[in-house]
Write an enzyme that holds these catalytic residues in place. Structure first.
Site, short mmCIF file in Angstrom:
data_model
loop_
_atom_site.label_atom_id
_atom_site.label_comp_id
_atom_site.label_asym_id
_atom_site.label_seq_id
_atom_site.Cartn_x
_atom_site.Cartn_y
_atom_site.Cartn_z
N ARG A 74 -3.43 8.63 -2.96
CA ARG A 74 -4.72 9.08 -3.48
C ARG A 74 -5.91 8.54 -2.70
O ARG A 74 -6.79 9.30 -2.29
CB ARG A 74 -4.90 8.65 -4.95
CG ARG A 74 -4.25 9.55 -5.94
CD ARG A 74 -3.68 8.73 -7.07
NE ARG A 74 -2.60 7.91 -6.57
CZ ARG A 74 -1.34 8.34 -6.45
NH1 ARG A 74 -1.02 9.52 -6.86
NH2 ARG A 74 -0.40 7.57 -5.94
N THR A 75 -5.95 7.23 -2.51
CA THR A 75 -7.15 6.64 -1.90
C THR A 75 -7.32 7.16 -0.48
O THR A 75 -8.41 7.58 -0.08
CB THR A 75 -7.06 5.10 -1.92
OG1 THR A 75 -6.68 4.70 -3.23
CG2 THR A 75 -8.39 4.47 -1.56
N LYS A 104 1.82 -5.08 17.20
CA LYS A 104 1.95 -5.93 18.41
C LYS A 104 1.29 -7.29 18.19
O LYS A 104 1.21 -8.09 19.10
CB LYS A 104 1.29 -5.24 19.60
CG LYS A 104 1.86 -3.88 19.94
CD LYS A 104 1.05 -3.24 21.07
CE LYS A 104 1.27 -1.74 21.12
NZ LYS A 104 0.21 -1.07 21.89
N ARG A 125 -7.44 -0.79 3.56
CA ARG A 125 -6.56 -1.31 2.49
C ARG A 125 -5.69 -2.39 3.12
O ARG A 125 -5.16 -2.20 4.21
CB ARG A 125 -5.70 -0.22 1.88
CG ARG A 125 -4.64 -0.80 0.92
CD ARG A 125 -3.95 0.23 0.10
NE ARG A 125 -4.84 0.77 -0.92
CZ ARG A 125 -4.44 1.63 -1.86
NH1 ARG A 125 -3.18 2.02 -1.89
NH2 ARG A 125 -5.29 2.08 -2.76
N HIS A 153 -10.44 -3.12 -6.22
CA HIS A 153 -10.34 -1.74 -5.73
C HIS A 153 -11.62 -1.05 -6.22
O HIS A 153 -11.60 -0.23 -7.15
CB HIS A 153 -9.09 -1.09 -6.32
CG HIS A 153 -8.65 0.18 -5.65
ND1 HIS A 153 -9.43 0.87 -4.74
CD2 HIS A 153 -7.49 0.88 -5.75
CE1 HIS A 153 -8.77 1.94 -4.33
NE2 HIS A 153 -7.59 1.96 -4.91
N1 CP Z 1 -4.96 4.77 -7.25
C1 CP Z 1 -4.55 4.41 -6.01
O1 CP Z 1 -5.07 3.45 -5.39
O2 CP Z 1 -3.55 5.19 -5.52
P1 CP Z 1 -2.94 5.06 -4.06
O3 CP Z 1 -2.24 3.73 -3.98
O4 CP Z 1 -1.99 6.21 -3.91
O5 CP Z 1 -4.07 5.09 -3.07
#
Ligand code: CP
Length: 326
Positions: A74-75, A104, A125, A153
Site C-alpha cells: 500500500r504505502t 553491496k 521505509r 508511520h
Molecule cells: N499500511 C501499510 O503500511 O501497508 P504496506 O506495508 O503494504 O505499505
C-alpha cells in the site's frame, strides 16, 4: 472544482508552509490541528480531482525517489500512484533493496546523498527506529518516513485520521479502540499521537505481551485522555465508534514461540460485529493475516479498503505540500 494550484508556496498559509514546504515528514508530532485541517481540505480536493479528471500536472518536472528496505504494497504503490497522478516522475526502489547498491554495503547516509542527486524528495521505509531521522540528516532534499521499524508511520496515521473524519464526520467526541499488536504496530503509535490532540476516548485491546509501550501510554495519560486497557474485544465492541484492528507483527519477534502464542489472539467476525454500533467503522492498516474474517468484508462498516484508497489522496497532498511550486 477549485483549481489545484493553491499548493503554490505563495498560497500556503504561513503556519502550514513552515511544516510542509521543503520539510521532512518524520513524525506525526510535526502536525498540529491547523496543518491537519489544511491537509484534509486539500485531500478532499485531490479526491475530487482524481474522480473527475484522473490526473493533474501539479508535480510536473518533479521527481520522487522511493526506497523501501522492508516490504510494502500500500504505502509504496499509493505513493507512486500519487506522484504519477500529479504528473511527477518516480525512482522506484521498492521491490527489495537487494537489487540496489545497499546489498553491496552502501550506508543509508550515502544512499541518501546519491538519491538527492536525482530526486526532489525521498520516501523511505526502513526496519530501524530513527532511520528516517538519520536519512533526513544526510539528505539535502525532504525525506518522508514511510515507516521506521516499530517507530512511526506518519503518512499512514494522517490517512487513518482522514478516513475517520470522512466516514464519521468528526473526530472530537469519538471513542476509538485499537486492537492487536500495540507494542510493535507503528501505525498504532502514530495514530495514538495524532488522536491525543483531540477530545477522544481511547481503548487499547491487546494480549499482555503486546501492550502499548509504557512511554506512549504515559504520554496519553499526561494528555488527560480517557483511556482504558483490556485483553478482550468484547469489553469494547458495543460502544466504540472506531475499531482499529492490527496484524501481529511477526517480523519484530525474536522468539517465534512467543509470536505463535499470540498470533491468533483476535479474530473479528460476524458474531462480534453483531454487537457493534450501527454507525461505526472498522479499520485496518493492512495487510490482514487472519484477524479479520472475510465474512464481514461486505459489511458497510468495514472501511479498510476505503482507508487504503484514501492513502493515495493524502499522499498526493503531502507530496504537493512538501514540494510546493514556485
Ligand atoms: N499500511 C501499510 O503500511 O501497508 P504496506 O506495508 O503494504 O505499505
Amino acid at each position: 472544482m477549485k483549481p489545484l494550484f493553491n499548493f503554490e508556496e505563495a498560497n500556503m498559509p504561513e503556519e502550514v508552509r513552515g511544516i510542509l514546504y521543503g520539510q521532512d515528514i518524520l513524525s506525526v508530532s510535526q502536525f498540529n490541528k491547523d496543518v491537519i485541517e489544511y491537509v484534509f481540505t486539500r485531500t478532499l480536493e485531490m479526491r475530487e480531482m482524481v474522480q473527475k479528471q484522473g490526473t493533474a500536472d501539479l508535480l510536473k518536472g518533479k521527481v520522487a525517489a522511493f526506497i523501501f528496505y522492508e516490504p510494502s504494497t500500500r504505502t509504496s504503490s499509493s505513493f507512486i500512484a500519487a506522484t504519477q497522478r500529479l504528473g511527477g516522475g518516480i525512482i522506484p526502489i521498492t521491490s527489495g533493496v537487494s537489487f540496489s547498491s545497499v546489498s553491496k554495503g552502501e550506508t543509508l547516509e550515502d544512499t541518501m546523498r546519491v538519491l538527492q542527486q536525482y530526486a526532489d524528495v525521498i520516501v523511505l521505509r526502513h526496519p530501524q527506529i530513527g532511520a528516517a531521522k538519520r536519512a533526513a540528516a544526510a539528505a539535502n532534499v525532504p525525506v518522508i518516513n514511510a515507516g521506521d521499524g516499530p517507530g512511526e508511520h506518519p503518512t499512514q496515521a494522517l490517512l487513518d485520521l482522514f478516513t475517520i473524519r470522512d466516514e464519521l464526520g468528526k473526530i472530537d467526541g469519538l471513542k476509538v479502540a485499537m486492537v492487536g499488536d500495540l507494542r510493535y504496530g507503528r501505525t498504532v503509535h502514530s495514530l495514538t499521537r495524532l488522536l491525543m490532540q483531540y477530545d477522544v476516548k481511547l481503548r487499547f485491546v491487546s494480549p499482555e505481551i503486546l501492550r502499548l509501550p509504557l512511554n506512549l501510554m504515559n504520554q496519553v495519560i499526561d494528555a488527560k485522555i480517557d483511556v482504558r486497557e483490556t485483553h478482550n474485544i468484547a469489553d469494547v465492541i458495543d460502544d466504540v465508534d472506531v475499531l482499529y484492528m492490527t496484524r501481529v507483527q511477526k517480523e519484530r519477534f525474536t522468539d517465534i514461540e512467543q509470536y505463535e502464542s499470540v498470533k491468533d489472539y483476535y479474530v473479528l467476525g460476524p458474531e462480534l460485529m453483531a454487537k457493534a454500533k450501527e454507525k461505526m467503522i472498522v479499520m485496518h492498516p493492512l495487510p490482514r493475516v487472519g484477524e479479520i474474517d472475510e465474512a464481514i468484508d461486505d459489511d458497510p462498516r468495514s472501511g479498510w479498503f476505503r482507508q487504503a484508497q484514501n492513502g493515495m489522496f493524502v499522499r498526493m497532498t503531502l507530496l504537493a505540500g512538501v514540494l510546493g511550486r514556485a
